[in-house]
Design an enzyme around this catalytic site. Structure first.
Site, PDB file in Angstrom:
ATOM      1  N   CYS A   1      43.746  32.317  28.279  1.00  0.00           N
ATOM      2  CA  CYS A   1      44.025  33.442  29.169  1.00  0.00           C
ATOM      3  C   CYS A   1      43.433  34.760  28.670  1.00  0.00           C
ATOM      4  O   CYS A   1      43.571  35.791  29.341  1.00  0.00           O
ATOM      5  CB  CYS A   1      45.526  33.581  29.375  1.00  0.00           C
TER       6      CYS A   1
ATOM      7  N   HIS B   1      49.306  42.490  28.997  1.00  0.00           N
ATOM      8  CA  HIS B   1      49.152  41.097  29.418  1.00  0.00           C
ATOM      9  C   HIS B   1      50.307  40.734  30.356  1.00  0.00           C
ATOM     10  O   HIS B   1      50.083  40.119  31.398  1.00  0.00           O
ATOM     11  CB  HIS B   1      49.126  40.192  28.196  1.00  0.00           C
TER      12      HIS B   1
ATOM     13  N   PHE C   1      46.857  30.755  25.266  1.00  0.00           N
ATOM     14  CA  PHE C   1      47.267  29.569  24.530  1.00  0.00           C
ATOM     15  C   PHE C   1      46.335  29.371  23.330  1.00  0.00           C
ATOM     16  O   PHE C   1      45.144  29.651  23.387  1.00  0.00           O
ATOM     17  CB  PHE C   1      47.192  28.329  25.426  1.00  0.00           C
TER      18      PHE C   1
ATOM     19  N   LYS D   1      50.138  41.699  36.961  1.00  0.00           N
ATOM     20  CA  LYS D   1      50.478  40.311  37.312  1.00  0.00           C
ATOM     21  C   LYS D   1      51.675  40.231  38.252  1.00  0.00           C
ATOM     22  O   LYS D   1      51.892  39.196  38.889  1.00  0.00           O
ATOM     23  CB  LYS D   1      50.725  39.490  36.051  1.00  0.00           C
TER      24      LYS D   1
ATOM     25  N   HIS E   1      49.160  35.212  37.593  1.00  0.00           N
ATOM     26  CA  HIS E   1      48.412  34.995  36.356  1.00  0.00           C
ATOM     27  C   HIS E   1      47.235  34.063  36.628  1.00  0.00           C
ATOM     28  O   HIS E   1      47.416  32.862  36.835  1.00  0.00           O
ATOM     29  CB  HIS E   1      49.330  34.398  35.302  1.00  0.00           C
TER      30      HIS E   1
END
Length: 410
Positions: A162, A302, A395, A331, A336
């Site tokens: 991401c 984020h 991740f 977001k 996302h």
């Protein structure tokens, strides 16, 4: 090393907030969430998503190109074309060898993989399309963008989960700094709203389960958040050296002035709760830009709407900046979009700096008491922004942070 500003001379966006930069930015400023029930996901435990509305690849790209490419490439090509036009550049006249392409992508053409796997099971080996590999490889999103726009310089795809879109912009800046290119098209694209992928994220416990009210499901920093809403989208920035942009009298929206990256080296899917990697990447980006924490006016976080990520990120921001910068997460509107998220949010940060306005964090009704930062909610906040950061985490513990600055005088 002296500060190196890169001019953003063009932006292209194709997001759940709208097709085109103007439409996307308008919806993001309004704080109107894009999440809705998704017929493609009918029958699954999570049956809603954030899709790009009204995007017709055949109308935008032509039937042949749309047929031979996958949706994540469709979105990237549309965004890249808009960005190049916005920058006032003409691929038929530029020196393609001096034009690079760097695009972030996390999962590739998952829709085609799933569909062709069904064909393989139902029809056997002879039924499988020979286009499967060129349609699904992550590298092809940059390859097709180069073909479409006659860009024969360095051609790369970044795959940092991401953080991919933000990483792409940081790498593009280094190509300009090193003299490898004069123009770089940089950003991210993702289109993996398929039953297998969405269901897998749901099985991991990453997605919101707010099926009865999907528009309220993505709620970064809210006390009642329960996971992210998966999305698709693309954003591409045209980057040039400031002197080159000025020499051709191109309008400069803002500058990319710093880039930092790090690894949590902690867990496959969870952020390090200490926030060490997040702080490290922000510190690196600030040092690259030659700025101190007290010079940052705005943070595009984020802000995924997951319980652990939002608290971890907020603690890191509080530690580094105190309560001063105006923080937002777009977001809440866009969901996302995985490998595209960092690019979409970098584009929003550029627009925030250019226009002096911070979008609200949609669905923030009751801020988590553990999140002690100034999160913009309800309506946009107008304020002068000299420098901002856009943060992206993925991740594998992969972190990428960009510093976006106002256009330097002189």
């Amino acid at each position: 090393m002296s500060r190196f500003d890169v001019a953003v001379t063009g932006i292209g966006m194709v997001t759940p907030a709208g097709v085109g930069t103007a439409a996307s930015w308008s919806t993001i400023l309004s704080g109107e969430p894009a999440a809705a029930t998704d017929p493609v996901l009918a029958g699954l435990p999570v049956d809603f998503s954030c899709r790009v509305p009204g995007f017709d690849a055949r109308a935008v790209l032509g039937g042949k190109l749309a047929w031979r490419t996958e949706r994540y490439t469709h979105l990237a090509l549309a965004a890249a074309r808009e960005a190049v036009a916005d920058a006032g550049l003409d691929p038929s006249t530029w020196d393609g060898a001096r034009v690079g392409v760097v695009i972030g992508n996390a999962l590739g053409g998952t829709g085609t993989v799933e569909a062709q796997h069904d064909v393989f099971r139902e029809e056997g080996a002879e039924g499988v399309s020979p286009m499967l590999i060129p349609m699904t490889m992550t590298s092809m999103v940059a390859g097709y963008t180069a073909m479409d726009l006659a860009a024969t310089g360095p051609n790369l795809v970044t795959a940092t989960a991401c953080a991919s879109g933000a990483t792409a912009i940081g790498i593009a800046r280094e190509l300009l700094r090193g003299g490898k290119c004069d123009v770089v098209l940089a950003g991210g694209a993702e289109a993996s709203l398929t039953p297998l992928i969405v269901n897998t994220f749901a099985k991991m416990g990453a997605l919101s389960r707010r099926r009865d009210e999907p528009a309220r499901a993505s709620r970064p920093f809210d006390a009642d958040r329960d996971g992210f809403v998966q999305a698709e989208g693309a954003a591409i920035l045209v980057l040039e050296r400031v002197a080159d942009a000025r020499a051709r009298q191109a309008p400069v929206r803002a500058c990319i002035s710093g880039f930092g990256a790090s690894a949590d080296a902690h867990h496959a899917t969870q952020p390090d709760p200490s926030g060490t990697g997040v702080r490290q990447s922000i510190d690196m980006a600030l040092a690259d830009a030659g700025l101190g924490p007290d010079e940052i006016d705005h943070v595009n976080a984020h802000g995924t709407s997951t319980p652990l990520n939002d608290v971890t990120e907020a603690r890191a921001l509080r530690h580094l900046f105190g309560g001063r910068p105006a923080v937002t997460s777009v977001k809440g509107v866009t969901g996302h979009s995985l490998g595209a998220a960092g690019a979409i949010e970098a584009a929003c940060t550029v627009l925030a700096v250019q226009h002096g306005v911070v979008p609200p964090t949609a669905n923030l009704e009751r801020q988590d008491p553990e999140i002690d930062i100034d999160v913009v909610a309800g309506s946009p906040r107008t304020l002068p922004i000299t420098a901002a950061i856009s943060s992206s985490f993925g991740f594998g513990g992969q972190n990428a942070v960009l510093v976006v600055s106002a256009v330097p005088s002189g």
